[in-house]
Design an enzyme around this catalytic site. Structure first.
Site, short mmCIF file in Angstrom:
data_model
loop_
_atom_site.label_atom_id
_atom_site.label_comp_id
_atom_site.label_asym_id
_atom_site.label_seq_id
_atom_site.Cartn_x
_atom_site.Cartn_y
_atom_site.Cartn_z
N LYS A 1 13.07 -14.03 12.12
CA LYS A 1 12.30 -12.78 12.10
C LYS A 1 10.82 -13.06 11.81
CE LYS A 1 11.08 -8.55 11.87
NZ LYS A 1 10.93 -7.70 13.04
N CYS B 1 4.34 -4.16 9.82
CA CYS B 1 5.04 -5.45 9.84
C CYS B 1 4.13 -6.67 9.95
CB CYS B 1 6.06 -5.47 10.98
SG CYS B 1 7.40 -4.31 10.70
N GLY C 1 -2.40 -4.25 13.36
CA GLY C 1 -2.16 -3.61 12.06
C GLY C 1 -0.69 -3.27 11.98
N ASP D 1 19.12 7.46 0.64
CA ASP D 1 17.73 7.18 0.25
C ASP D 1 17.48 7.78 -1.12
OD1 ASP D 1 15.11 6.27 2.22
OD2 ASP D 1 14.65 7.15 0.24
N ARG E 1 0.32 2.53 8.19
CA ARG E 1 0.24 1.34 7.35
C ARG E 1 -0.64 0.25 8.00
NH1 ARG E 1 6.59 0.84 5.72
NH2 ARG E 1 6.84 1.85 7.74
N LYS F 1 1.85 -7.81 6.79
CA LYS F 1 2.57 -8.26 5.60
C LYS F 1 3.48 -9.45 5.91
CE LYS F 1 6.76 -5.35 5.68
NZ LYS F 1 7.74 -6.42 5.87
N LYS G 1 13.03 13.36 1.24
CA LYS G 1 13.38 12.85 2.58
C LYS G 1 14.79 13.28 2.96
CE LYS G 1 11.39 8.80 3.83
NZ LYS G 1 11.14 7.35 3.90
N1 LIG Z 1 8.93 -0.29 10.59
C1 LIG Z 1 9.23 -1.20 11.52
O1 LIG Z 1 8.81 -1.09 12.67
C2 LIG Z 1 10.11 -2.38 11.17
C3 LIG Z 1 10.64 -3.16 12.21
C4 LIG Z 1 11.45 -4.24 11.88
C5 LIG Z 1 11.73 -4.53 10.55
N2 LIG Z 1 11.19 -3.76 9.56
C6 LIG Z 1 11.52 -4.08 8.17
O2 LIG Z 1 12.49 -3.14 7.72
C7 LIG Z 1 12.31 -2.87 6.33
C8 LIG Z 1 12.13 -1.37 6.13
O3 LIG Z 1 10.95 -0.96 6.77
P1 LIG Z 1 10.61 0.57 7.02
O4 LIG Z 1 9.40 0.62 7.87
O5 LIG Z 1 11.86 1.26 7.49
O6 LIG Z 1 10.28 1.04 5.53
P2 LIG Z 1 10.16 2.54 4.96
O7 LIG Z 1 9.22 2.45 3.82
O8 LIG Z 1 9.88 3.48 6.07
O9 LIG Z 1 11.63 2.88 4.43
C9 LIG Z 1 12.20 2.32 3.29
C10 LIG Z 1 13.04 3.40 2.61
O10 LIG Z 1 13.86 2.81 1.62
C11 LIG Z 1 14.00 3.74 0.55
N3 LIG Z 1 14.49 3.02 -0.64
C12 LIG Z 1 13.87 2.06 -1.37
N4 LIG Z 1 14.70 1.61 -2.33
C13 LIG Z 1 15.87 2.28 -2.20
C14 LIG Z 1 17.12 2.22 -2.89
N5 LIG Z 1 17.35 1.38 -3.90
N6 LIG Z 1 18.10 3.07 -2.49
C15 LIG Z 1 17.90 3.91 -1.47
N7 LIG Z 1 16.75 4.00 -0.77
C16 LIG Z 1 15.74 3.18 -1.14
C17 LIG Z 1 12.62 4.34 0.43
O11 LIG Z 1 12.65 5.59 -0.25
C18 LIG Z 1 12.23 4.48 1.91
O12 LIG Z 1 12.58 5.74 2.43
C19 LIG Z 1 11.11 -3.70 5.90
O13 LIG Z 1 11.55 -4.92 5.38
C20 LIG Z 1 10.37 -3.95 7.20
O14 LIG Z 1 9.62 -5.14 7.19
C21 LIG Z 1 10.40 -2.68 9.85
#
Ligand SMILES: NC(=O)c1ccc[n+]([C@@H]2O[C@H](COP(=O)([O-])OP(=O)(O)OC[C@H]3O[C@@H](n4cnc5c(N)ncnc54)[C@H](O)[C@@H]3O)[C@@H](O)[C@H]2O)c1
Length: 434
Positions: free
Chosen positions: A207, A263, A260, A30, A331, A266, A35
């Site tokens: 998805k 996911c 809300g 990350d 979020r 957006k 973090k």
């Molecule tokens: N949160 C959920 O419940 C959920 C469920 C299914 C799918 N998703 C999808 O999964 C994806 C991630 O969601 P999330 O909730 O985990 O997001 P998040 O914001 O919690 O995590 C994303 C992480 O990526 C890191 N990051 C960004 N660019 C980077 C890079 N170039 N190199 C390394 N780290 C980098 C950020 O610092 C952050 O910690 C999204 O597309 C979301 O739609 C989320």
């Protein structure tokens, strides 16, 4: 298998820890140095039940590591997962792919030997093609296959969902990549989890179609709840009555303040934009988005109405601020629309959430309290916004004793109207006769 997980957020961290638990060697990468520093100390940056033990066990066994430097882990990886955020792009609602594109460019420079690049982030149809083009542009000779493998886990139950999913979807027509994906998910094959192999674009769309359908189902029952209010019917019984029909199914039929979270808002919006661009609009989802946005805003009016209309100078307690229980994720939480709406009408807000600490930075003017009884002390009404278990079994006598007026507005229908009335409360819920 060796796995590099780019992005250690809600999805990357859980997926990385679970793959490590399957026996693979995983490095979570990350950009957020804070973090990674916390993770290295065994301190979880998010609240997700069971995650701390799972991470600790796999770190101890040498299968899970954390770093800010992608080079070594990506170079050694059989599979590189992209699990970075894809938020709504400001202004137009398209998915913002800048993090995904940046990750792809970084990976391109670092892969060695045949590597499967897997998109776990939720990305619009065609993003796999874009990732492939970025990698080819940076390194024409890179031996990669770009695969779509959307994630369906739910925050709050993320580990169980990852380890025992309803299905795994893998989008690729590359046989070498399919073999790597089969090996990664091998423990699930043994459990007979359905694994659906599709073309990449189909997988990307699955998805969005899944999230849009679920968002639509919630919005459907919310509208039926309003109709129940108008005609004197009970939405919980309507839900039961329709949910027993196997074609409908009983899940996601709980009326509430509107969906809300990180996911649905957006992803529905991004699907709407994709469909318009493709010349094939999805009207049902356009309406779902509009109805849900309006609903979140209307909840403050509902509270005011339950309190007799004029809430200027009144104190209102909010219980539960996160978008759902068992997560700290704020979020697009309904509370972010409800609290300012009540404040705009002149109310003073006292709030409590067990894990939604981030709310403090998002809700100016709200007084945060240490527990439900502190939050309700002196309040003219309490609004239950998020159904944390601890709010399901409140000590009602204590609640009545600390409140200025015994008024409960239950936006999750977790109490029984007749019981509440018998206990001396003015009680309002969603789509059920008071
Ligand atoms: N949160 C959920 O419940 C959920 C469920 C299914 C799918 N998703 C999808 O999964 C994806 C991630 O969601 P999330 O909730 O985990 O997001 P998040 O914001 O919690 O995590 C994303 C992480 O990526 C890191 N990051 C960004 N660019 C980077 C890079 N170039 N190199 C390394 N780290 C980098 C950020 O610092 C952050 O910690 C999204 O597309 C979301 O739609 C989320």
């Amino acid at each position: 298998m060796r796995v590099a997980m780019i992005g250690a957020g809600y999805v990357g961290l859980v997926s990385g820890a679970c793959f490590a638990d399957f026996g693979h060697v995983v490095t979570c990468i990350d950009k957020d140095a804070g973090k990674i520093a916390r993770l290295k100390q065994g301190d979880m940056p998010i609240f997700e039940p069971g995650l701390d033990q799972l991470v600790a066990a796999n770190v101890r066994e040498g299968r899970l590591a954390f770093t800010t430097e992608a080079a070594e882990a990506v170079g050694a990886a059989d599979a590189v997962f992209i699990a970075v955020g894809t938020p709504s792009r400001r202004g137009d609602g398209h998915a913002d792919l800048s993090y995904v594109h940046a990750a792809a460019a970084e990976v391109a420079n670092l892969v060695q030997g045949f590597t499967v690049v897997v998109t776990k982030s939720t990305v619009p149809v065609g993003t796999g093609d874009e990732i492939e083009a970025i990698i080819r542009k940076v390194r024409a000779d890179a031996d990669v296959a770009v695969v779509s493998n959307p994630e369906f886990l739910r925050e709050g139950a993320a580990i169980a969902d990852f380890k025992r999913p309803d299905r795994v979807v893998v989008g690729t027509e590359d046989e070498r990549a399919r073999a790597v994906m089969r090996e990664l998910y091998r423990p699930l094959f043994l459990n007979e989890t359905p694994v659906l192999f599709t073309a990449r674009r189909t997988s990307e769309l699955i998805k969005y179609a899944a999230n849009a359908f679920l968002a639509m189902k919630i919005t459907f029952i919310n509208e039926i709840a309003d109709l129940c209010d108008a005609v004197g019917a009970d939405v919980q019984q309507v839900s039961r009555g329709i949910g027993m029909d196997g074609r409908i199914g009983s899940k996601f039929l709980n009326a509430g303040p509107g969906y809300g979270g990180s996911c649905f808002p957006k992803d529905t919006l991004a699907l709407v934009r994709t469909a318009v661009d493709a010349g094939s609009p999805v009207r049902l989802i356009e309406t779902t988005v509009a109805v849900n946005d309006a609903r979140k805003l209307a909840m403050a009016q509902k509270v005011a109405k339950a309190m007799g209309g004029d809430i200027a100078g009144k104190t209102i307690a909010l219980l539960g601020l996160t978008f759902k229980p068992n997560t700290d994720d704020m979020r697009d939480a309904p509370s972010l629309a409800i609290a300012p709406g009540l404040q705009a009408m002149g109310a003073h807000i006292q709030a409590f959430d067990p894990e939604g600490h981030e709310a403090k930075g998002l809700l100016p003017g709200v007084t945060f309290k240490a527990n439900a009884y502190e939050a309700t002390r002196g309040a003219d009404a309490v609004v239950i916004i998020t159904e944390w278990d601890q709010f399901r079994a409140l000590d009602l006598d204590r609640l009545k004793a600390v409140m200025r007026a015994p008024r409960v507005i239950d936006l999750r229908n977790i109490y029984n109207p007749a019981d509440m009335k018998a206990r001396g409360f003015h009680y309002t819920s969603v789509g059920r006769p008071d």
